[in-house]
Design a protein around this motif. Sequence first.
Motif, mmCIF file in Angstrom:
data_model
loop_
_atom_site.group_PDB
_atom_site.id
_atom_site.type_symbol
_atom_site.label_atom_id
_atom_site.label_comp_id
_atom_site.label_asym_id
_atom_site.label_seq_id
_atom_site.Cartn_x
_atom_site.Cartn_y
_atom_site.Cartn_z
ATOM 1 N N ARG A 81 10.138 22.135 -7.835
ATOM 2 C CA ARG A 81 10.072 20.748 -7.361
ATOM 3 C C ARG A 81 11.272 20.490 -6.483
ATOM 4 O O ARG A 81 12.410 20.524 -6.941
ATOM 5 N N THR A 82 11.039 20.214 -5.218
ATOM 6 C CA THR A 82 12.141 20.014 -4.259
ATOM 7 C C THR A 82 12.481 18.558 -4.062
ATOM 8 O O THR A 82 13.517 18.221 -3.564
ATOM 9 N N ALA A 83 11.572 17.689 -4.414
ATOM 10 C CA ALA A 83 11.799 16.251 -4.292
ATOM 11 C C ALA A 83 10.980 15.574 -5.361
ATOM 12 O O ALA A 83 10.327 16.234 -6.163
ATOM 13 N N GLU A 84 10.969 14.239 -5.362
ATOM 14 C CA GLU A 84 10.211 13.512 -6.389
ATOM 15 C C GLU A 84 8.722 13.603 -6.109
ATOM 16 O O GLU A 84 8.045 12.631 -5.848
ATOM 17 N N ALA A 85 8.214 14.830 -6.169
ATOM 18 C CA ALA A 85 6.785 15.073 -5.960
ATOM 19 C C ALA A 85 6.279 14.469 -4.662
ATOM 20 O O ALA A 85 5.108 14.156 -4.529
ATOM 21 N N SER A 86 7.166 14.313 -3.684
ATOM 22 C CA SER A 86 6.740 13.681 -2.428
ATOM 23 C C SER A 86 6.321 14.746 -1.423
ATOM 24 O O SER A 86 6.503 15.928 -1.644
ATOM 25 N N THR B 144 0.835 -1.207 0.000
ATOM 26 C CA THR B 144 0.000 0.000 0.000
ATOM 27 C C THR B 144 0.864 1.248 0.000
ATOM 28 O O THR B 144 0.607 2.208 -0.741
ATOM 29 N N ALA B 145 1.918 1.243 0.809
ATOM 30 C CA ALA B 145 2.823 2.397 0.873
ATOM 31 C C ALA B 145 3.561 2.587 -0.447
ATOM 32 O O ALA B 145 3.717 3.713 -0.936
ATOM 33 N N VAL B 146 4.014 1.483 -1.035
ATOM 34 C CA VAL B 146 4.715 1.555 -2.313
ATOM 35 C C VAL B 146 3.798 2.142 -3.389
ATOM 36 O O VAL B 146 4.201 3.026 -4.155
ATOM 37 N N TRP B 147 2.564 1.658 -3.435
ATOM 38 C CA TRP B 147 1.622 2.169 -4.433
ATOM 39 C C TRP B 147 1.369 3.668 -4.260
ATOM 40 O O TRP B 147 1.365 4.425 -5.238
ATOM 41 N N ARG B 148 1.155 4.102 -3.043
ATOM 42 C CA ARG B 148 0.858 5.519 -2.815
ATOM 43 C C ARG B 148 2.017 6.404 -3.234
ATOM 44 O O ARG B 148 1.814 7.471 -3.820
ATOM 45 N N LEU B 149 3.226 5.978 -2.961
ATOM 46 C CA LEU B 149 4.396 6.764 -3.370
ATOM 47 C C LEU B 149 4.545 6.741 -4.890
ATOM 48 O O LEU B 149 4.775 7.787 -5.516
ATOM 49 N N ARG B 150 4.413 5.574 -5.467
ATOM 50 C CA ARG B 150 4.532 5.458 -6.925
ATOM 51 C C ARG B 150 3.507 6.325 -7.640
ATOM 52 O O ARG B 150 3.844 7.020 -8.610
ATOM 53 N N ARG C 268 2.237 8.992 -6.864
ATOM 54 C CA ARG C 268 2.508 10.423 -6.718
ATOM 55 C C ARG C 268 3.904 10.797 -7.232
ATOM 56 O O ARG C 268 4.444 11.838 -6.887
ATOM 57 N N ALA C 269 4.474 9.934 -8.039
ATOM 58 C CA ALA C 269 5.763 10.170 -8.699
ATOM 59 C C ALA C 269 6.948 10.117 -7.747
ATOM 60 O O ALA C 269 8.015 10.642 -8.052
ATOM 61 N N CYS C 270 6.798 9.447 -6.611
ATOM 62 C CA CYS C 270 7.893 9.312 -5.645
ATOM 63 C C CYS C 270 8.549 7.938 -5.814
ATOM 64 O O CYS C 270 8.584 7.119 -4.893
ATOM 65 N N TRP C 271 9.085 7.699 -7.003
ATOM 66 C CA TRP C 271 9.620 6.366 -7.310
ATOM 67 C C TRP C 271 10.822 6.001 -6.452
ATOM 68 O O TRP C 271 10.956 4.857 -6.024
ATOM 69 N N THR C 272 11.701 6.960 -6.214
ATOM 70 C CA THR C 272 12.891 6.659 -5.422
ATOM 71 C C THR C 272 12.505 6.267 -4.001
ATOM 72 O O THR C 272 13.062 5.316 -3.430
ATOM 73 N N ASP C 273 11.551 6.980 -3.426
ATOM 74 C CA ASP C 273 11.083 6.656 -2.077
ATOM 75 C C ASP C 273 10.416 5.285 -2.056
ATOM 76 O O ASP C 273 10.607 4.504 -1.109
ATOM 77 N N ALA C 274 9.624 4.985 -3.067
ATOM 78 C CA ALA C 274 8.960 3.686 -3.131
ATOM 79 C C ALA C 274 9.990 2.567 -3.258
ATOM 80 O O ALA C 274 9.884 1.525 -2.593
ATOM 81 N N ALA D 237 11.120 -2.323 -11.710
ATOM 82 C CA ALA D 237 10.018 -1.724 -12.460
ATOM 83 C C ALA D 237 9.763 -0.288 -12.013
ATOM 84 O O ALA D 237 9.495 0.596 -12.841
ATOM 85 N N LEU D 238 9.848 -0.033 -10.715
ATOM 86 C CA LEU D 238 9.652 1.325 -10.202
ATOM 87 C C LEU D 238 10.710 2.281 -10.746
ATOM 88 O O LEU D 238 10.393 3.392 -11.198
ATOM 89 N N LEU D 239 11.965 1.851 -10.704
ATOM 90 C CA LEU D 239 13.049 2.730 -11.130
ATOM 91 C C LEU D 239 13.062 2.910 -12.649
ATOM 92 O O LEU D 239 13.444 3.979 -13.146
ATOM 93 N N THR D 240 12.600 1.895 -13.383
ATOM 94 C CA THR D 240 12.471 2.052 -14.830
ATOM 95 C C THR D 240 11.342 3.009 -15.170
ATOM 96 O O THR D 240 11.464 3.832 -16.090
ATOM 97 N N GLU D 241 10.254 2.926 -14.432
ATOM 98 C CA GLU D 241 9.149 3.870 -14.644
ATOM 99 C C GLU D 241 9.605 5.303 -14.377
ATOM 100 O O GLU D 241 9.214 6.232 -15.091
ATOM 101 N N ARG D 242 10.444 5.482 -13.372
ATOM 102 C CA ARG D 242 11.013 6.801 -13.111
ATOM 103 C C ARG D 242 11.789 7.306 -14.334
ATOM 104 O O ARG D 242 11.657 8.463 -14.733
ATOM 105 N N CYS D 243 12.601 6.433 -14.933
ATOM 106 C CA CYS D 243 13.342 6.818 -16.141
ATOM 107 C C CYS D 243 12.386 7.243 -17.247
ATOM 108 O O CYS D 243 12.604 8.262 -17.922
#
Length: 260
Positions: A255-260, A16-22, A24-30, A50-56
């Motif tokens: 933008r100060t962080a990955e939209a987090s 659930t936490a991973v999905w919420r971060l993903r 909202r564009a917070c791939w690195t945090d996820a 997959a998360l880090l590739t989506e970030r790319c």
Amino acid sequence: MSGSGTTADDDPPLQTAVWRLRSRACWTDAAALLEHDASTDPASALQRTALLTERCLYTGQGWTDAEDALRTAEAIARSDDERGSAASERGHLAYASTLLAVRDRADEASVALSRSAALLAPASPARPLLDFRRGLIAQNIAESPQSARAAFRRAHAGATTRGDELLLSSTWRHLAALALREGELAEARHGFAESLRIREELGFLVGTAPALISLAEAVEEPEAARLRAEAGRLFRLLGGVPTWLAPYLGPPAPRTAEAS
């Protein structure tokens, strides 16, 4: 809500936490939430890749991190299904690099996805995603709309069977894009609208602006202007992600962080 975008009330808190971060564009945090398990657990390693590739794909950044995660996933894969899924991730990363003109890796993408197809069992849960990715290659690199449509339809059927709503939102969108290219406006509007509806229902915020822009291309004014304005609002809210929407929209907010 699971990390893959399917709805489930009993999802583990981590997913659930991973999905919420993903979303909202917070791939690195996820990805950081999965880092410990990803060193030994193939499923976690694949999800982190997959998360880090989506970030790319959405930002044009983070290629080294994605490559490192991919190599880990490949190294710890044990079964044919895990190796096939890792090959699918390699193909997708190579596709992203080629699409964004970072480095031409089209041959690598095709070879990796073919290897994935050879390793994955016909009933593997990873098959629909593989079919979708093969459709992307056909649509955007090989420029073969007929092959792309066939692959997207296979992916759509598989996602429907498995209840993978997030993948369905993507197959709807890409099938609609092919319909729009052929002048089938009613079919395109329906597909784009379904893609947008699913992404809004899932709360996949980072994927909503692209869905809005796609639908705007298939409707008349003033509805198209309203959709573009809403896409611009989300784009600025997330600090300019996806970056490839910038030509269609206004400048992002700081933008100060990955939209987090």
